[in-house]
Design an enzyme around this catalytic site. Structure first.
Site, short mmCIF file in Angstrom:
data_model
loop_
_atom_site.label_atom_id
_atom_site.label_comp_id
_atom_site.label_asym_id
_atom_site.label_seq_id
_atom_site.Cartn_x
_atom_site.Cartn_y
_atom_site.Cartn_z
CD GLU A 40 10.63 0.78 13.64
OE1 GLU A 40 10.63 0.04 14.64
OE2 GLU A 40 10.37 2.00 13.68
NE ARG A 279 4.63 12.86 8.28
CZ ARG A 279 4.84 12.02 9.27
NH1 ARG A 279 5.27 12.47 10.45
NH2 ARG A 279 4.65 10.73 9.10
CE LYS A 289 5.03 2.79 9.99
NZ LYS A 289 6.39 2.23 10.25
#
Length: 593
Positions: A40, A279, A289
């Site tokens: 994104e 991950r 983020k």
């Protein structure tokens, strides 16, 4: 890039089974493999993304298939063209290309979810007509409350069974921008009692009246990730939609959407397979983020590309090479179990690569002046120095030697202990590549600080020869000519956090503790008075240095570590960043407990 060829893990085995069984094409046809990396564009990529990039592009390459770079640009509130450009730059820097990629136009071949907005709209209309989606007039708070709780079924919306024609009409009015934000959403009609919360009538569309970075004001509704994700994969013919483990509970919804769209279609949409992996969680850092943005916004760091940040831009500015990042991602492997990876493994991957390719240079970071009394005044001799002992083809360079030199201040002690093998009054050391040197006097200023050493050299050892009398000298020091050396600023970077997992509150910490309290106060040391050998002021090509593809000059400062030229450096004010030290100092700290 064949670096992933020898990796064996569950994803590779799954793909091999699919190929053998002919799931996506003729049995044995490996070229059918299609993967994608779908970020994104709402921030800068970090080292965790690098693992996903290497995995998706690496698998596609390994099987002779292809991997798309596609932006999931479905939320105009947080997205920006700046992030699109930075992500493209990062993926290309890592060495990967996608179908249609061009060296002259970095954006060529890049795909966007917004390319499929019309298709997503049409499929949503199809689900409404099938009675599988409806417009809900509830507020976001009412929808959230109606979803229930773990073990407690949700409550059907009072609008769940509204007539299909009414939902169709309302949805088109949503698309036309006739309703305010937050007033209505389009929801899938699945099962409000499902134990999987993602299946409790998830939102497909919400009203957002903000211009999109690509489509402008063409749309007033935007798809949610779960609705868009599978359709994007389907349109692009993705065979293996590889996600991190947090999306495992989303897989039933991914499959439900595509199966529901295909219900009754004469030409069904392609149905990819979603597979999940663990991950990357890296010690001594944060990769949220939100937290990274907080570090930037509060000026705890100098920006998204601060060399202490775990962003790919930060690692690039710090001097890490794409090869070392890819090597690290290969080394940590792929599994379905979350774990905390020691950042020392990434640092070691960088050391290993730079040791093989980085030229050696001498740099004195904290200089102490040396005057060689028996060396002729005004004379300059040039000594041959090896560029890289790991690569004979790198050749040699000429280093100027003069009566006045600089050595490291830490390489002299006025009253040295027994095992201190460097310079002291009456002690002898070897100057690298040059000769043996003996200190005869330490000159002090008014405060008693040593400001200069008076020394003599042994002419019979010139050029690095051993003394004729066979005496042994244990210490070897690097040095820089005081006449020819260039002044520079050196920035010694270290880990940004001082505890292994700053994402979790340490035992015994106060209630007010936050990850910001774990910032390492010694993560940056700025040295303004360093002196470097003159080759570092010359054109790298004339110094027989590697032609780094990313244009970032990297060297080893002998006895110090690996350094790179900073992006803000100028010829008048050179700035060098420490990429990684020669040895892992944190490993020693960990051993001490």
């Amino acid at each position: 890039m064949s670096e992933s060829a020898n990796q064996d893990h569950f994803l590779k085995r799954t793909i091999e089974e699919d190929i053998a069984g002919g799931r996506w094409g003729a049995p044995g046809d490996r070229s059918v493999v299609r993967t994608r990396f779908p970020p994104e564009p709402n921030g800068f990529l970090h080292i965790g993304h690098a693992k996903s990039i290497c995995l998706n592009f690496g698998l596609a390459e390994q099987f002779g298939g292809s991997c798309n770079l596609r932006f999931d640009d479905t939320n105009p509130v947080k997205e920006d063209k700046l992030f699109v450009e930075s992500i493209v730059r990062d993926v290309r820097w890592l060495g990967f290309r996608w179908p249609g990629a061009s060296e002259s136009d970095p954006m060529e071949g890049v795909r966007f979810a917004s390319d499929y907005f019309q298709l997503m709209h049409d499929c949503a209309v199809d689900l409404i007509k099938k009675g599988l989606a409806y417009v809900d007039d509830q507020t976001p708070e009412q929808i959230r409350e109606g979803r229930g709780a773990p073990g407690v079924p949700g409550t059907n919306s009072p609008f769940r069974d509204r007539p299909i024609e009414e939902s169709l009409e309302l949805f088109e009015k949503m698309v036309a921008g006739e309703f305010p934000e937050g007033s209505r959403v389009l929801r899938a009609k699945i099962d409000m009692a499902s134990p999987n919360f993602n299946m409790r009538d998830p939102v497909m569309y919400r009203i957002v009246k903000m211009a999109h970075h690509r489509t402008g004001d063409a749309w007033r509704v935007y798809p949610m990730y779960d609705w868009a994700h599978g359709l994007e994969d389907s349109v692009e013919g993705i065979t293996h939609s590889i996600c991190t483990l947090e999306f495992e509970d989303h897989r039933p919804l991914y499959d439900w959407f595509i199966k529901s769209i295909n219900e009754g279609r004469s030409e069904p949409l392609h149905h990819p397979q979603q597979i999940e992996f663990a991950r990357l969680n890296l010690g001594y850092t944060v990769m949220s983020k939100r937290k990274l943005k907080q570090l930037v916004d509060e000026k705890r760091v100098e920006g998204w590309d601060d060399p202490r940040m775990p962003t790919i831009a930060g690692y690039r500015r710090r001097g890490y090479t794409p090869e070392s990042v890819r090597s690290f991602c290969r080394d940590i492997g792929v599994s379905r179990f979350n774990s905390l990876i020691d950042p020392g493994r990434l640092e070691n991957a960088c050391r290993e690569h730079l040791n093989a390719v980085a030229p050696r240079r001498m740099a004195v970071l904290k200089p102490l002046k040396v005057v060689i009394e028996n060396f002729p005044e005004g004379e300059t001799r040039h000594i041959e120095a090896v560029n890289n002992p790991e690569d004979a083809s790198a050749g040699v360079r000429k280093v100027p030697f003069t009566r006045e030199l600089y050595i490291e201040r830490d390489d002299f002690m006025e009253d040295p202990p027994k095992k201190f093998f460097r310079l002291g009054p009456g002690r002898e050391v070897r100057l690298r590549y040059a000769c043996l040197l003996t200190c005869i006097e330490a000159v002090k200023d008014a405060s008693g600080e040593v400001v200069e050493l008076r020394c003599t050299y042994d002419p019979e050892t010139w050029g690095g020869k051993n003394p004729p009398d066979g005496r042994k000298v244990k210490g070897t020091l690097h040095w820089v000519s005081a006449v020819h050396g260039i002044k520079a600023e050196v920035r010694n970077y270290d880990r940004l956090f001082s505890i292994e997992d700053p994402n979790h509150t340490p035992k015994g910490a106060p209630e007010t503790w936050s990850f910001l309290d774990a910032i390492n106060p010694d993560s940056l040391e700025v040295i303004s008075g360093a002196v470097l050998e003159p080759a570092l002021a010359q054109d790298p090509a004339s110094s027989n240095e590697p032609a780094w593809p990313d244009g970032i000059r990297r060297v080893q400062f002998e006895r110090h570590g690996y350094y790179c030229i900073d992006s803000a450096s100028t010829p008048e004010r050179p700035v060098w960043n420490r990429t990684v030290s020669l040895k892992d100092s944190w490993a020693k700290i960990a051993q001490k407990g």
